[in-house]
Design a protein around this motif. Structure first.
Motif, PDB file in Angstrom:
ATOM      1  N   GLY A 422       0.795  -1.236   0.000  1.00  0.00           N
ATOM      2  CA  GLY A 422       0.000   0.000   0.000  1.00  0.00           C
ATOM      3  C   GLY A 422       0.825   1.282   0.000  1.00  0.00           C
ATOM      4  N   LEU A 423       2.154   1.185  -0.071  1.00  0.00           N
ATOM      5  CA  LEU A 423       3.005   2.388   0.026  1.00  0.00           C
ATOM      6  C   LEU A 423       2.975   3.256  -1.249  1.00  0.00           C
ATOM      7  N   ASP A 424       2.714   2.622  -2.381  1.00  0.00           N
ATOM      8  CA  ASP A 424       2.850   3.339  -3.664  1.00  0.00           C
ATOM      9  C   ASP A 424       2.101   4.670  -3.693  1.00  0.00           C
ATOM     10  N   GLN A 425       0.917   4.698  -3.097  1.00  0.00           N
ATOM     11  CA  GLN A 425       0.117   5.943  -3.171  1.00  0.00           C
ATOM     12  C   GLN A 425       0.804   7.094  -2.425  1.00  0.00           C
ATOM     13  N   PHE A 426       1.782   6.777  -1.576  1.00  0.00           N
ATOM     14  CA  PHE A 426       2.457   7.840  -0.816  1.00  0.00           C
ATOM     15  C   PHE A 426       3.833   8.189  -1.386  1.00  0.00           C
ATOM     16  N   ARG A 427       4.249   7.505  -2.428  1.00  0.00           N
ATOM     17  CA  ARG A 427       5.553   7.847  -3.035  1.00  0.00           C
ATOM     18  C   ARG A 427       5.346   9.066  -3.920  1.00  0.00           C
ATOM     19  N   PRO A 428       5.973  10.198  -3.595  1.00  0.00           N
ATOM     20  CA  PRO A 428       5.690  11.418  -4.352  1.00  0.00           C
ATOM     21  C   PRO A 428       6.327  11.429  -5.735  1.00  0.00           C
ATOM     22  N   GLN A 429       5.673  12.124  -6.642  1.00  0.00           N
ATOM     23  CA  GLN A 429       6.259  12.366  -7.961  1.00  0.00           C
ATOM     24  C   GLN A 429       7.453  13.301  -7.793  1.00  0.00           C
ATOM     25  N   GLN A 430       8.314  13.367  -8.776  1.00  0.00           N
ATOM     26  CA  GLN A 430       9.508  14.223  -8.692  1.00  0.00           C
ATOM     27  C   GLN A 430       9.130  15.704  -8.819  1.00  0.00           C
ATOM     28  N   ARG A 431       8.056  16.003  -9.543  1.00  0.00           N
ATOM     29  CA  ARG A 431       7.604  17.403  -9.633  1.00  0.00           C
ATOM     30  C   ARG A 431       6.668  17.662  -8.461  1.00  0.00           C
ATOM     31  N   THR A 432       6.967  18.687  -7.651  1.00  0.00           N
ATOM     32  CA  THR A 432       6.071  18.994  -6.527  1.00  0.00           C
ATOM     33  C   THR A 432       5.053  20.049  -6.985  1.00  0.00           C
ATOM     34  N   GLU A 433       4.146  20.372  -6.095  1.00  0.00           N
ATOM     35  CA  GLU A 433       3.143  21.401  -6.403  1.00  0.00           C
ATOM     36  C   GLU A 433       3.764  22.796  -6.382  1.00  0.00           C
ATOM     37  N   LEU A 434       4.957  22.907  -5.840  1.00  0.00           N
ATOM     38  CA  LEU A 434       5.606  24.217  -5.722  1.00  0.00           C
ATOM     39  C   LEU A 434       6.486  24.478  -6.941  1.00  0.00           C
ATOM     40  N   SER A 435       6.259  25.612  -7.574  1.00  0.00           N
ATOM     41  CA  SER A 435       7.010  25.926  -8.793  1.00  0.00           C
ATOM     42  C   SER A 435       8.520  25.907  -8.517  1.00  0.00           C
ATOM     43  N   GLY A 436       9.242  25.178  -9.331  1.00  0.00           N
ATOM     44  CA  GLY A 436      10.700  25.166  -9.212  1.00  0.00           C
ATOM     45  C   GLY A 436      11.242  24.242  -8.137  1.00  0.00           C
ATOM     46  N   LEU A 437      10.373  23.516  -7.443  1.00  0.00           N
ATOM     47  CA  LEU A 437      10.869  22.590  -6.409  1.00  0.00           C
ATOM     48  C   LEU A 437      10.597  21.144  -6.844  1.00  0.00           C
ATOM     49  N   PHE A 438      11.676  20.372  -6.910  1.00  0.00           N
ATOM     50  CA  PHE A 438      11.589  18.986  -7.390  1.00  0.00           C
ATOM     51  C   PHE A 438      12.192  18.044  -6.357  1.00  0.00           C
ATOM     52  N   LEU A 439      11.751  16.793  -6.407  1.00  0.00           N
ATOM     53  CA  LEU A 439      12.272  15.780  -5.481  1.00  0.00           C
ATOM     54  C   LEU A 439      12.984  14.691  -6.253  1.00  0.00           C
ATOM     55  N   ALA A 440      14.006  14.118  -5.639  1.00  0.00           N
ATOM     56  CA  ALA A 440      14.596  12.883  -6.156  1.00  0.00           C
ATOM     57  C   ALA A 440      14.920  12.039  -4.929  1.00  0.00           C
ATOM     58  N   GLY A 441      15.450  10.871  -5.141  1.00  0.00           N
ATOM     59  CA  GLY A 441      15.713   9.963  -4.020  1.00  0.00           C
ATOM     60  C   GLY A 441      14.989   8.661  -4.281  1.00  0.00           C
ATOM     61  N   ASP A 442      15.592   7.557  -3.829  1.00  0.00           N
ATOM     62  CA  ASP A 442      15.052   6.233  -4.130  1.00  0.00           C
ATOM     63  C   ASP A 442      13.612   6.060  -3.680  1.00  0.00           C
ATOM     64  N   TRP A 443      13.177   6.845  -2.686  1.00  0.00           N
ATOM     65  CA  TRP A 443      11.831   6.669  -2.118  1.00  0.00           C
ATOM     66  C   TRP A 443      10.743   7.354  -2.936  1.00  0.00           C
ATOM     67  N   THR A 444      11.104   8.215  -3.891  1.00  0.00           N
ATOM     68  CA  THR A 444      10.082   8.887  -4.701  1.00  0.00           C
ATOM     69  C   THR A 444       9.524   7.881  -5.714  1.00  0.00           C
ATOM     70  N   ALA A 445       8.508   8.306  -6.469  1.00  0.00           N
ATOM     71  CA  ALA A 445       7.817   7.368  -7.368  1.00  0.00           C
ATOM     72  C   ALA A 445       8.712   6.979  -8.540  1.00  0.00           C
ATOM     73  N   THR A 446       9.259   5.785  -8.465  1.00  0.00           N
ATOM     74  CA  THR A 446      10.126   5.301  -9.544  1.00  0.00           C
ATOM     75  C   THR A 446       9.657   3.947 -10.070  1.00  0.00           C
ATOM     76  N   GLY A 447       8.795   3.273  -9.319  1.00  0.00           N
ATOM     77  CA  GLY A 447       8.428   1.908  -9.683  1.00  0.00           C
ATOM     78  C   GLY A 447       9.484   0.903  -9.267  1.00  0.00           C
ATOM     79  N   TRP A 448      10.507   1.373  -8.577  1.00  0.00           N
ATOM     80  CA  TRP A 448      11.589   0.486  -8.134  1.00  0.00           C
ATOM     81  C   TRP A 448      11.683   0.476  -6.614  1.00  0.00           C
ATOM     82  N   PRO A 449      12.205  -0.603  -6.051  1.00  0.00           N
ATOM     83  CA  PRO A 449      12.428  -0.613  -4.599  1.00  0.00           C
ATOM     84  C   PRO A 449      13.631   0.256  -4.234  1.00  0.00           C
ATOM     85  N   SER A 450      14.017   0.230  -2.957  1.00  0.00           N
ATOM     86  CA  SER A 450      15.093   1.082  -2.449  1.00  0.00           C
ATOM     87  C   SER A 450      16.442   0.556  -2.932  1.00  0.00           C
ATOM     88  N   THR A 451      16.874   1.063  -4.057  1.00  0.00           N
ATOM     89  CA  THR A 451      18.109   0.573  -4.695  1.00  0.00           C
ATOM     90  C   THR A 451      18.833   1.726  -5.373  1.00  0.00           C
TER      91      THR A 451
END
Ligand SMILES: Cc1cc2nc3c(=O)[nH]c(=O)nc-3n(C[C@H](O)[C@H](O)[C@H](O)COP(=O)(O)OP(=O)(O)OC[C@H]3O[C@@H](n4cnc5c(N)ncnc54)[C@H](O)[C@@H]3O)c2cc1C
Length: 496
Positions: A422-451
């Motif tokens: 059930g975790l997938d719904q909480f993995r954020p996309q790399q584009r946030t709602e804030l203009s110019g602010l982006f996320l990366a990191g294994d925990w964001t929505a990638t379709g891959w486990p922590s690798t």
């Protein structure tokens, strides 16, 4: 794309024209594999990039360091697989591809020394492992029939939904006790770093599909031949080669959204500004930084809501630990490079001196690893060490006659996040709602486990989001081979 044509998200690059040394097109915070991948992609496409890392080295959790007591450069074993196409592509670009040693076979040892080898045959996928699987002595016929039935569920692909645990799937598909103990459990622990009850079948299914079914190359095992920080130094050089700036030993303490667009980033050395910021941090570090992110008071009020949502997303994640026991013997105790150690607490051993090509006369330098090692977090170094040695000696009797020259225990309490059902719904996309602010990191929505592959994907997806073309920097997936060219569900290729 050359430097003159770099633009982000549809805006023309003429809007930058920044001359100050403290102003950048993009600041990437965090020099783990995610941050390196984001910074390299953007710098290669001509952006003026600054990568800020608080530690003295890049690589993040995939790091090595000189252990003061052991006087050795040590790291915790990191491996990759043939299906890690973005990581492999990143290594090619960085020039570190030759620092990976590849293996086409896996050896499973039982206490007492009986060994089973799963290796590639000339048969077409999904039958490429079938001949060695049929002769593997670690499994009986009923176990093999159950595993074949189980793997058949992943021939087309893996589940879209992530709500079923692997534990429930194992029961539902009536897997035998030995099939679980000698096959499913070790594979899940090795790839998802947690127990079957804590992992969703979506991710385990992806692993089974990619490693055992889809192609004859996806399950190849790659092991860096050099310590990890040395391995990832090439990634930092790639960023610098394309004009990117790297600040090590620099921690981002706060951030501020600028009224005219863009962000200011605060460090102990001073402030830096950029049109876009990528936070390539683990979820717990994002959680810590969030209260120090100041939103433009004249801007859209939805910014506060976006940060609150992000905070609640980070709270859904849990860590799973990893423990490594490092052993230096005065002589070689086996001629194997690595093996799975069945029915033990120590699940694998890696013969680092052989993998790295040291002379055999120097003895054996080994790492034995315990995935999802919650029990070991509360144990003393001596307890972990003596139990690991005892178990190791049941597989390698030569270890009893050898002198242990030195040893170390590395505990990583926050090694990975668990892909809980059930975790997938909480993995954020790399584009946030804030203009110019982006996320990366294994925990964001990638379709891959922590690798590491998940990390590289997240960095490349963040870079793609910045330039308004999410797939722009992504490498192609491992192609289905053999019969799988007709059997695999093509729409799942590249699913994030
Ligand atoms: C012991 C162990 C074994 C593992 N084994 C494997 C394996 O075999 N195969 C595999 O693929 N993966 C493995 N992993 C997982 C893999 O290491 C991670 O998934 C991957 O490295 C995550 O990369 P990342 O860039 O997303 O995050 P990180 O590597 O955590 O990078 C984040 C970076 O941000 C920096 N940072 C944090 N806060 C700030 C701040 N405020 N300012 C500036 N910088 C900041 C950190 O110092 C860090 O360098 C293992 C992990 C561990 C710990």
């Amino acid at each position: 794309m050359g430097p003159d044509s770099w633009h982000w998200d549809g805006r023309v690059e003429a809007s930058f024209g920044m001359s100050s040394s403290d102003q950048f097109d993009v600041i990437v915070v965090g020099g783990g594999v995610a941050g390196l991948a984001a910074a390299a992609s953007l710098a290669e496409s001509g952006a003026k990039v600054m990568l800020i890392e608080r530690k003295p080295h890049v690589g993040g959790r995939a790091y090595s360091y000189e252990h003061p007591a052991l006087r050795e450069v040590v790291d915790s074993q990191h491996v990759l697989l043939g299906c890690c196409t973005n990581l492999i592509d990143f290594c090619k670009r960085a020039g570190s591809e030759d620092k990976i040693r590849w293996y086409n076979e896996q050896i499973f040892l039982e206490p007492g020394g009986r060994s089973s080898t799963i290796s590639l045959s000339g048969m077409p996928a999904p039958l490429h492992f079938a001949p060695s699987f049929l002769t593997a002595s670690m499994l009986g016929w009923k176990d093999k029939a159950a595993i074949a039935r189980g793997l058949a569920e992943f021939v087309r692909g893996f589940p879209e939904e992530d709500n079923e645990s692997v534990e429930s799937w194992l029961k539902r598909t009536r897997q035998t006790e030995r099939a679980v103990r000698h096959f499913w459990n070790p594979i899940v622990m090795a790839t998802l770093n947690d127990r079957v009850a804590e992992c969703s079948t979506r991710y385990a299914g992806k692993v089974f599909h990619e490693l055992f079914v889809k192609s004859s190359t996806g399950g190849r095992l790659g092991i860096p031949k050099v310590p990890l920080s040395e391995f990832y130094e090439d990634g930092a050089r790639l960023v610098e080669l394309h004009g990117g700036k790297l600040r090590l030993r620099t921690s981002v303490e706060a951030m501020k959204q600028l009224p005219g667009g863009g962000w200011s980033v605060r460090t102990a050395e001073g402030d830096y500004t950029a049109e876009a910021v990528v936070l390539a941090l683990p979820f717990e570090q994002i959680g810590k930084l969030l209260p120090a992110i100041q939103i433009d008071p004249d801007g859209d009020s939805s910014g506060h809501l976006a940060l609150a949502n992000l905070r609640s997303q980070t709270e859904r994640f849990t860590h799973s630990p990893f423990t490594s026991v490092l052993l230096w013997y005065d002589r070689e105790i086996t001629d194997l490079d690595h093996a799975w150690l069945l029915d033990t607490t120590i699940e694998w051993f890696f013969h680092k001196s052989r993998i790295r090509g040291y002379a055999p006369e120097l003895g054996s330098y080994l790492e034995v690893v315990i995935a999802g090692s919650r029990a070991q977090l509360g144990m003393s170094r001596e307890e972990i060490l003596s139990s690991a040695r005892r178990e190791l000696e049941t597989f390698f009797p030569k270890a009893r006659g050898a002198t242990l020259v030195k040893s170390g225990v590395l505990k990583e309490a926050r090694a990975t996040f668990s892909v809980t059902p059930g975790l997938d719904q909480f993995r954020p996309q790399q584009r946030t709602e804030l203009s110019g602010l982006f996320l990366a990191g294994d925990w964001t929505a990638t379709g891959w486990p922590s690798t590491m592959e998940g990390g590289v994907r997240s960095g490349r997806l963040a870079a793609g989001a910045i330039v308004g073309d999410p797939q722009r920097f992504m490498a192609a997936e491992t192609p289905a081979s053999g019969l799988m060219r007709w059997l695999a569900r093509s729409e799942q290729v590249g699913a994030v």
